[in-house]
Write a protein that holds these residues in place. Structure first.
Motif, PDB file in Angstrom:
ATOM      1  N   ALA A  90      43.743  31.513  39.893  1.00 30.86           N
ATOM      2  CA  ALA A  90      45.001  30.769  39.760  1.00 30.86           C
ATOM      3  C   ALA A  90      44.921  29.431  40.480  1.00 30.86           C
ATOM      4  CB  ALA A  90      46.157  31.610  40.304  1.00 30.86           C
ATOM      5  N   GLU A  91      44.350  29.450  41.697  1.00 31.15           N
ATOM      6  CA  GLU A  91      44.237  28.212  42.462  1.00 31.15           C
ATOM      7  C   GLU A  91      43.298  27.231  41.784  1.00 31.15           C
ATOM      8  OE1 GLU A  91      43.251  28.949  46.507  1.00 31.15           O
ATOM      9  OE2 GLU A  91      45.023  30.187  46.897  1.00 31.15           O
ATOM     10  N   LYS A  92      42.191  27.743  41.243  1.00 33.80           N
ATOM     11  CA  LYS A  92      41.192  26.875  40.616  1.00 33.80           C
ATOM     12  C   LYS A  92      41.751  26.195  39.369  1.00 33.80           C
ATOM     13  CE  LYS A  92      37.504  28.664  38.628  1.00 33.80           C
ATOM     14  NZ  LYS A  92      36.177  29.284  38.399  1.00 33.80           N
ATOM     15  N   SER A  93      42.649  26.890  38.662  1.00 35.99           N
ATOM     16  CA  SER A  93      43.217  26.330  37.438  1.00 35.99           C
ATOM     17  C   SER A  93      44.460  25.491  37.693  1.00 35.99           C
ATOM     18  CB  SER A  93      43.560  27.455  36.454  1.00 35.99           C
ATOM     19  OG  SER A  93      44.533  28.322  37.019  1.00 35.99           O
ATOM     20  N   GLY A  94      44.806  25.334  38.981  1.00 32.52           N
ATOM     21  CA  GLY A  94      45.933  24.485  39.333  1.00 32.52           C
ATOM     22  C   GLY A  94      47.275  25.173  39.293  1.00 32.52           C
ATOM     23  N   LYS A  95      47.281  26.481  39.057  1.00 35.44           N
ATOM     24  CA  LYS A  95      48.534  27.223  39.034  1.00 35.44           C
ATOM     25  C   LYS A  95      48.909  27.640  40.452  1.00 35.44           C
ATOM     26  CE  LYS A  95      47.355  29.206  34.523  1.00 35.44           C
ATOM     27  NZ  LYS A  95      47.058  30.460  33.794  1.00 35.44           N
ATOM     28  N   ASN A  96      50.154  28.012  40.627  1.00 40.00           N
ATOM     29  CA  ASN A  96      50.562  28.542  41.919  1.00 40.00           C
ATOM     30  C   ASN A  96      49.889  29.886  42.124  1.00 40.00           C
ATOM     31  OD1 ASN A  96      52.274  26.414  42.551  1.00 40.00           O
ATOM     32  ND2 ASN A  96      53.986  27.325  41.432  1.00 40.00           N
ATOM     33  N   SER A  97      49.230  30.052  43.258  1.00 36.97           N
ATOM     34  CA  SER A  97      48.576  31.327  43.528  1.00 36.97           C
ATOM     35  C   SER A  97      49.638  32.395  43.756  1.00 36.97           C
ATOM     36  CB  SER A  97      47.663  31.211  44.757  1.00 36.97           C
ATOM     37  OG  SER A  97      48.421  30.879  45.895  1.00 36.97           O
ATOM     38  N   LEU A  98      49.270  33.622  43.465  1.00 36.13           N
ATOM     39  CA  LEU A  98      50.213  34.722  43.629  1.00 36.13           C
ATOM     40  C   LEU A  98      50.583  34.885  45.090  1.00 36.13           C
ATOM     41  CD1 LEU A  98      48.444  37.298  41.282  1.00 36.13           C
ATOM     42  CD2 LEU A  98      50.348  35.790  40.726  1.00 36.13           C
ATOM     43  N   ASP A  99      51.859  35.085  45.346  1.00 39.67           N
ATOM     44  CA  ASP A  99      52.325  35.250  46.724  1.00 39.67           C
ATOM     45  C   ASP A  99      52.126  36.702  47.145  1.00 39.67           C
ATOM     46  OD1 ASP A  99      53.468  34.909  49.167  1.00 39.67           O
ATOM     47  OD2 ASP A  99      55.539  34.892  48.441  1.00 39.67           O
ATOM     48  N   ILE A 100      50.870  37.045  47.399  1.00 36.80           N
ATOM     49  CA  ILE A 100      50.550  38.455  47.631  1.00 36.80           C
ATOM     50  C   ILE A 100      49.797  38.663  48.937  1.00 36.80           C
ATOM     51  CG2 ILE A 100      50.545  39.128  45.197  1.00 36.80           C
ATOM     52  CD1 ILE A 100      47.493  38.799  45.261  1.00 36.80           C
ATOM     53  N   ALA A 101      50.007  37.779  49.911  1.00 35.69           N
ATOM     54  CA  ALA A 101      49.315  37.949  51.184  1.00 35.69           C
ATOM     55  C   ALA A 101      49.612  39.322  51.773  1.00 35.69           C
ATOM     56  CB  ALA A 101      49.731  36.850  52.162  1.00 35.69           C
ATOM     57  N   GLY A 102      50.869  39.766  51.672  1.00 37.33           N
ATOM     58  CA  GLY A 102      51.241  41.081  52.202  1.00 37.33           C
ATOM     59  C   GLY A 102      50.531  42.203  51.480  1.00 37.33           C
ATOM     60  N   LEU A 103      50.398  42.090  50.159  1.00 41.07           N
ATOM     61  CA  LEU A 103      49.725  43.127  49.376  1.00 41.07           C
ATOM     62  C   LEU A 103      48.246  43.204  49.730  1.00 41.07           C
ATOM     63  CD1 LEU A 103      50.158  45.237  47.191  1.00 41.07           C
ATOM     64  CD2 LEU A 103      49.735  43.475  45.470  1.00 41.07           C
ATOM     65  N   LEU A 104      47.611  42.040  49.894  1.00 42.56           N
ATOM     66  CA  LEU A 104      46.205  42.020  50.305  1.00 42.56           C
ATOM     67  C   LEU A 104      46.029  42.685  51.665  1.00 42.56           C
ATOM     68  CD1 LEU A 104      45.207  38.386  49.257  1.00 42.56           C
ATOM     69  CD2 LEU A 104      44.415  40.504  48.210  1.00 42.56           C
ATOM     70  N   LYS A 105      46.972  42.425  52.563  1.00 43.28           N
ATOM     71  CA  LYS A 105      46.899  43.013  53.892  1.00 43.28           C
ATOM     72  C   LYS A 105      47.014  44.541  53.826  1.00 43.28           C
ATOM     73  CE  LYS A 105      48.288  44.333  58.131  1.00 43.28           C
ATOM     74  NZ  LYS A 105      48.939  45.573  58.591  1.00 43.28           N
ATOM     75  N   ILE A 106      47.940  45.032  53.002  1.00 43.96           N
ATOM     76  CA  ILE A 106      48.143  46.476  52.877  1.00 43.96           C
ATOM     77  C   ILE A 106      46.879  47.157  52.387  1.00 43.96           C
ATOM     78  CG2 ILE A 106      49.389  48.283  51.605  1.00 43.96           C
ATOM     79  CD1 ILE A 106      51.801  46.325  51.542  1.00 43.96           C
ATOM     80  N   ARG A 107      46.369  46.700  51.257  1.00 39.26           N
ATOM     81  CA  ARG A 107      45.209  47.375  50.666  1.00 39.26           C
ATOM     82  C   ARG A 107      43.959  47.188  51.510  1.00 39.26           C
ATOM     83  NH1 ARG A 107      45.057  51.040  49.305  1.00 39.26           N
ATOM     84  NH2 ARG A 107      43.448  51.064  47.697  1.00 39.26           N
ATOM     85  N   GLY A 108      43.762  45.971  52.026  1.00 39.42           N
ATOM     86  CA  GLY A 108      42.576  45.733  52.843  1.00 39.42           C
ATOM     87  C   GLY A 108      42.542  46.608  54.079  1.00 39.42           C
ATOM     88  N   SER A 109      43.670  46.744  54.755  1.00 38.82           N
ATOM     89  CA  SER A 109      43.710  47.540  55.988  1.00 38.82           C
ATOM     90  C   SER A 109      43.525  49.023  55.699  1.00 38.82           C
ATOM     91  CB  SER A 109      45.027  47.298  56.728  1.00 38.82           C
ATOM     92  OG  SER A 109      46.140  47.667  55.934  1.00 38.82           O
ATOM     93  N   GLU A 110      44.080  49.509  54.593  1.00 42.64           N
ATOM     94  CA  GLU A 110      43.907  50.922  54.237  1.00 42.64           C
ATOM     95  C   GLU A 110      42.447  51.219  53.900  1.00 42.64           C
ATOM     96  OE1 GLU A 110      48.375  51.841  52.406  1.00 42.64           O
ATOM     97  OE2 GLU A 110      46.711  51.316  51.054  1.00 42.64           O
TER      98      GLU A 110
END
Length: 393
Positions: A300-320
């Motif tokens: 999304a960032e590379k194509s110039g779109k707004n990146s998904l607002d998923i920092a919290g989701l990444l944190k949840i799955r990464g920590s688990e």
């Protein structure tokens, strides 16, 4: 959405891989691959190697001395470092406070603080949590009172990771009690050598003092160390937390540790057990899914779109995932993972436990340590509320 890397990106990856293999000290890589204790010197040595190359601030724009890489290049750099066994960059300086200084600091503050962060010379700590303010960060009570051209700081911070090594600390401090709790917080940079600053280590289950209490007793801080405007610190804190939570996901370390899990399972003779192989397969699926989520953001960032607002989701799955692979390593080693002898972990040896292999020595320590991941950086329970509100609507 294109999740494949271009030929140019693959060439970039190969260049990074070659440089890391040529410059990463072998003794540090050995410690990382085997989960042995990294000393302050180990972490600082690698930070300075990166700093000399201009890559410690690998996410920085060129105007502030960074390489100016795009999101995909940053991801590839982090992945190659992790797979090679490089220590995870201590994030408090280059990943957390530096973007705040760039975005909200004055030109004088940028010139004063950013060079020491970029070179790896100055060790920064994070002063956010307090005994009663963890996930409810807006309730911080550490007080900073403006007196002339100084702030007088009194209060306590806790769970300060590696604070015993800190030279500077960025703190959320309360400068007003009027209005909503969020409106009375300021963002202050404090020299930890200042009179009145006391650091007290907290010994954890694994015997390490990874976290600390930091006390402030009438600490004088020049007003010029205030970032941005007084009482606007909550805005700057949220800017920083988005960097922290994405960093916590650490999919690249998960990929490296997945391979370590397989090595331990083979050494312990359980790799061919179908039930255990199923658990490894499920873990691999989770790691790949997390990587795909990260790549979606990068696409999304590379194509110039707004990146998904998923920092919290990444944190949840990464920590688990981090907790799960340490648990599976313990299960693979069985009783040989239970003894925890500090000297054994240092030496990579299981001492007087016949049948144990060197890789077993740090398993209990790592398992205990990773219990923290679903709590720090905002507990996963709170993150789920944030995701449900802002991502799912």
């Amino acid at each position: 959405m294109d999740l494949a890397f271009t030929p140019e990106e693959q060439t970039f990856r190969e260049d990074i891989r070659a440089w890391v293999h040529a410059n990463l000290p072998a003794d540090i890589s050995h410690k990382v691959h085997n989960a042995l204790r990294l000393s302050r010197d180990d972490m600082q040595r690698w930070a300075k190697i990166l700093g000399k190359k201009g890559w410690l601030g690998h996410g920085w724009p060129k105007e502030f001395g960074g390489p100016g890489w795009n999101a995909v290049q940053k991801h590839l750099f982090e992945e190659e470092c992790a797979l090679a066994g490089a220590p995870r960059v201590v994030p408090f300086g280059p990943v957390m406070v530096a973007p705040v200084i760039m975005a909200f600091g004055s030109p004088e503050q940028q010139q004063r603080f950013l060079p020491g962060i970029a070179s790896g010379e100055v060790w920064w700590s994070q002063g956010y949590s307090e005994p009663g303010s963890g996930s409810d960060l807006a309730s911080v009570k550490c007080r900073a009172e403006r007196v002339g051209d100084k702030y007088i700081v009194n209060g306590q911070k806790t769970w300060t990771t590696l604070g015993q090594y800190g030279e500077w600390i960025f703190c959320l401090v309360r400068t007003s009690t009027e209005g909503k709790p969020q409106t009375g917080i300021s963002f202050l940079l404090i020299d930890m050598k200042s009179p009145g600053v006391t650091v007290r280590p907290i010994v954890l289950l694994d015997g390490e003092a990874e976290v600390n209490e930091v006390w402030f007793d009438n600490v004088e801080v020049p007003a010029e160390n205030l970032i941005g405007e007084e009482n606007k610190g909550w805005t700057y804190a949220k800017h920083l937390l988005s960097h922290e939570r994405t960093n916590i996901a650490d999919v690249n370390r998960a990929k490296r540790e997945l391979e370590r899990l397989k090595r331990i399972a083979k050494a312990e003779g359980v790799y061919d057990d179908l039930r255990f192989r199923d658990e490894i397969a499920k873990m691999e699926v989770d790691v790949v899914a997390l990587e795909m989520l990260v790549l979606r953001v990068l696409s999304a960032e590379k194509s110039g779109k707004n990146s998904l607002d998923i920092a919290g989701l990444l944190k949840i799955r990464g920590s688990e995932i981090q907790q799960r692979y340490t648990e599976l390593m313990m299960l693979a080693a069985g009783p040989f993972s239970l003894p925890f002898i500090e000297e054994a972990m240092e030496a990579g040896w299981q001492g007087d436990f016949p049948g144990g292999i060197p890789a077993d020595a740090p398993l209990a320590s790592t398992y205990f340590n990773m219990r923290k991941t679903t709590i720090y950086g905002g507990s996963n329970e709170v993150q789920r509320n944030i995701v449900s509100q802002f991502v799912l609507g």
